[in-house]
Design an enzyme around this catalytic site. Sequence first.
Site, short mmCIF file in Angstrom:
data_model
loop_
_atom_site.label_atom_id
_atom_site.label_comp_id
_atom_site.label_asym_id
_atom_site.label_seq_id
_atom_site.Cartn_x
_atom_site.Cartn_y
_atom_site.Cartn_z
N SER A 215 0.83 -1.20 0.00
CA SER A 215 0.00 0.00 0.00
C SER A 215 0.88 1.27 0.00
O SER A 215 1.74 1.43 -0.85
CB SER A 215 -0.95 -0.03 1.20
OG SER A 215 -1.92 0.98 1.10
N ASP A 396 -9.15 -6.08 -4.93
CA ASP A 396 -8.90 -4.80 -4.25
C ASP A 396 -9.47 -3.67 -5.09
O ASP A 396 -9.08 -3.49 -6.25
CB ASP A 396 -7.39 -4.61 -4.06
CG ASP A 396 -7.03 -3.26 -3.48
OD1 ASP A 396 -7.90 -2.62 -2.86
OD2 ASP A 396 -5.86 -2.85 -3.64
N HIS A 449 -6.78 -5.84 -0.55
CA HIS A 449 -5.79 -4.77 -0.55
C HIS A 449 -4.52 -5.18 0.17
O HIS A 449 -3.42 -4.80 -0.25
CB HIS A 449 -6.38 -3.52 0.11
CG HIS A 449 -5.48 -2.33 0.05
ND1 HIS A 449 -4.99 -1.82 -1.13
CD2 HIS A 449 -4.96 -1.55 1.04
CE1 HIS A 449 -4.22 -0.78 -0.88
NE2 HIS A 449 -4.18 -0.60 0.42
#
Length: 472
Positions: A215, A396, A449
């Site tokens: 991320s 995601d 994610h």
Amino acid sequence: MPPRRPAAQCVRYMAAFWFIILLVSFFSGFAAATTGETTSTSNPKPTYITSLPGLDGALPSLLETGYVRPSMPMTMDDCRYVTVDEENGAELFYYFVESEGDPGRDPVLLWLTGGHRCSVLSGLVFEIGPVELVRQPYDGISLPRLRWNPNSWTKVASILFVDSPVGAGFSFSRDPNGYDVGDVSASLQLIEFLYKWFSAHEDYLANPFYLGGGSYAAKLVPFITQKISEGIEAGVRPIINLKGYTVGNPLTGDTIDFDSRVPYCHGVGVISDQLYKLFDEISAPHILHNKCIAVSPGPSDVSRRKILNEEVDLLQNPPPRPPIECIEYPHYLLYFWVNNNATRETLGIKKGTVNEWVRCHQGDLPYDEDIVNGIEYHRKVASLNYRTLVYSGDHDAVLPFLSTQAWVRSLSDHIVDDWRAWHLDGQSAGFTMTYGNNVTFATVKGGGHTAPEYQPERCFAMFSRWISNRPL
């Protein structure tokens, strides 16, 4: 706002940064040679852990925790350096988990967690570390239980988890100014952290070294990789055996990150041709999961300054309790496990530093997002032929794989292994493509994610093959 420094002056400041690193490495080596010590005397001794509270039995490999103190002029804002005070400044907290295989030869991986100043325990406990929380109703009294993670990446690599930037997890600063950092300054502190850590752990210098993160942290990873590569070229010691990096569901800072949100959600039937309001009805981190409440609020205005020096008898910021079937429920349990006195004592947490651990700080501490676009650093590292694995959970909707696939494709037009399925137990586990500059892109079927949190078995298979130089 101060005027921007010209590019040539930025280069001179970066040259000064590496000159200081060289001086520190020289004098550290000189001090070690004259005193017979191999560890830095400016940093506390590490804690060695063989078991954890709430875990039945011993850990599968040694866990070491400790602090490393960035003591150099490290923070750079528009190429201006600000001194981090050695006596009262920042200390980065780390968890080093030795490989369960052959720690003398297996790769060493530095892992960073994304989010808003989120603790790296998220990566250790929820994604790739050797333990995970048992999903059981919490009674408010007993300690949440742990169990072994059968898909821990530590089966094939030693992993160095670091709470970064300062203020995340158990990393702290005695001087409040130490919390005023950003992408660049936090990255430079991590580079100094690595040189100090390897100076104290010389047995691992010959091991292949990789960086990793997911991320938001993925924006820093290629920048740090490039700077370490420059240090190797400059002759900085100890010489780190840098081989490459991996990033998952990565943010770059470029607008391309979110360009595919609408096409992706439309393509999987989440929104209609007419509706473009994306996230009201879905769980963006994984579109097939229930939409649950967030479990990572930051400290309140009343308590956030109690990070240092004030004793707190009661926990001030317990997270909201999600339904037990939500994937976020272990996030809720982690808060109570970490803040238990037995856990903190076992981990070797200094008293009077971080009196209440929170998983993430949501904007209550300053942070400068001064790496505007990480794609340029991906491109630079790719040109140096370091090994790169970019992976995306294909469910995601925060950073859809279509966007990541697009910028990865821009790094090279030379394909050596074209788009194909990769398999686990005879079934497709995702799709992959490899380019001539040592860049591999992979999707993880059913991943969200934080892909290893949703698909641990598939992500472990992907990582173990790649880190062992085998095709997916």
